[in-house]
Design an enzyme around this catalytic site. Sequence first.
Site, PDB file in Angstrom:
ATOM      1  N   ILE A  32       1.514   8.332  -0.299  1.00  0.00           N
ATOM      2  CA  ILE A  32       2.885   8.067   0.151  1.00  0.00           C
ATOM      3  C   ILE A  32       3.282   6.607  -0.082  1.00  0.00           C
ATOM      4  CG2 ILE A  32       2.405   7.361   2.549  1.00  0.00           C
ATOM      5  CD1 ILE A  32       4.611   9.328   3.418  1.00  0.00           C
ATOM      6  N   GLN A  95      -9.891   2.026   6.826  1.00  0.00           N
ATOM      7  CA  GLN A  95      -9.502   3.446   6.889  1.00  0.00           C
ATOM      8  C   GLN A  95      -8.430   3.641   7.950  1.00  0.00           C
ATOM      9  OE1 GLN A  95     -12.724   6.160   7.749  1.00  0.00           O
ATOM     10  NE2 GLN A  95     -11.467   7.970   7.393  1.00  0.00           N
ATOM     11  N   HIS A 101     -11.262  10.783   2.462  1.00  0.00           N
ATOM     12  CA  HIS A 101     -10.430  10.821   1.259  1.00  0.00           C
ATOM     13  C   HIS A 101     -10.865   9.750   0.288  1.00  0.00           C
ATOM     14  CE1 HIS A 101      -8.484   8.158   4.231  1.00  0.00           C
ATOM     15  NE2 HIS A 101      -8.116   7.425   3.201  1.00  0.00           N
TER      16      HIS A 101
HETATM   17  P1  DGP Z   1      -6.723   4.751   4.143  1.00  0.00           P
HETATM   18  O1  DGP Z   1      -6.043   3.500   4.553  1.00  0.00           O
HETATM   19  O2  DGP Z   1      -7.851   4.526   3.154  1.00  0.00           O
HETATM   20  O3  DGP Z   1      -7.116   5.607   5.318  1.00  0.00           O
HETATM   21  O4  DGP Z   1      -5.639   5.540   3.292  1.00  0.00           O
HETATM   22  C1  DGP Z   1      -4.739   6.432   3.835  1.00  0.00           C
HETATM   23  C2  DGP Z   1      -3.647   6.587   2.832  1.00  0.00           C
HETATM   24  O5  DGP Z   1      -2.933   7.763   3.165  1.00  0.00           O
HETATM   25  C3  DGP Z   1      -2.624   5.467   2.791  1.00  0.00           C
HETATM   26  O6  DGP Z   1      -2.654   4.875   1.494  1.00  0.00           O
HETATM   27  C4  DGP Z   1      -1.289   6.121   3.029  1.00  0.00           C
HETATM   28  C5  DGP Z   1      -1.585   7.578   2.833  1.00  0.00           C
HETATM   29  N1  DGP Z   1      -0.848   8.474   3.692  1.00  0.00           N
HETATM   30  C6  DGP Z   1      -0.781   8.443   5.049  1.00  0.00           C
HETATM   31  N2  DGP Z   1      -0.026   9.460   5.516  1.00  0.00           N
HETATM   32  C7  DGP Z   1       0.353  10.169   4.415  1.00  0.00           C
HETATM   33  C8  DGP Z   1       1.149  11.333   4.248  1.00  0.00           C
HETATM   34  O7  DGP Z   1       1.656  11.948   5.182  1.00  0.00           O
HETATM   35  N3  DGP Z   1       1.341  11.761   2.964  1.00  0.00           N
HETATM   36  C9  DGP Z   1       0.797  11.111   1.891  1.00  0.00           C
HETATM   37  N4  DGP Z   1       1.042  11.605   0.681  1.00  0.00           N
HETATM   38  N5  DGP Z   1       0.043  10.004   2.021  1.00  0.00           N
HETATM   39  C10 DGP Z   1      -0.166   9.544   3.264  1.00  0.00           C
END
Ligand code: DGP
Length: 115
Positions: A32, A95, A101
Amino acid sequence: MSDDCIFCKIASGAIPAKFVYEDEFLVAFPDINPMAPVHVLVIPRKHLDSVAAAGPSDSALLGHALLTLPKIAAKLGIAESGFRVVMNTGKDGGQSVGHLHWHLLGGRFMEWPPG
Ligand code: DGP
């Protein structure tokens, strides 16, 4: 499936996302908040808080993910130019979502060291 986990909801389809790859064990969809021209998140359908929560029974899943990441990179056109895979783990690892992920990033040169 963890009821309050946003990535579980994405994996199950309860929250819509554009899957750029999916199979029996994994789904991948655009981050996102992209940090590179190509930035997708690859997640297991199974809920694991992080890689630190994985156990011996997850060996095949983790191996499958590592072998699949380059295939997703190829599908997204960044296999030849190169790519970075990031697995933030825990507080100091940065994280923010508690579902294992991998960030798959590419389309530009990746600096080192990370911030
Ligand atoms: P981390 O910081 O490594 O836990 O990465 C989590 C990532 O997830 C961050 O880059 C933003 C993404 N993210 C969080 N919520 C959502 C969502 O609802 N949809 C999508 N596509 N990405 C998301």
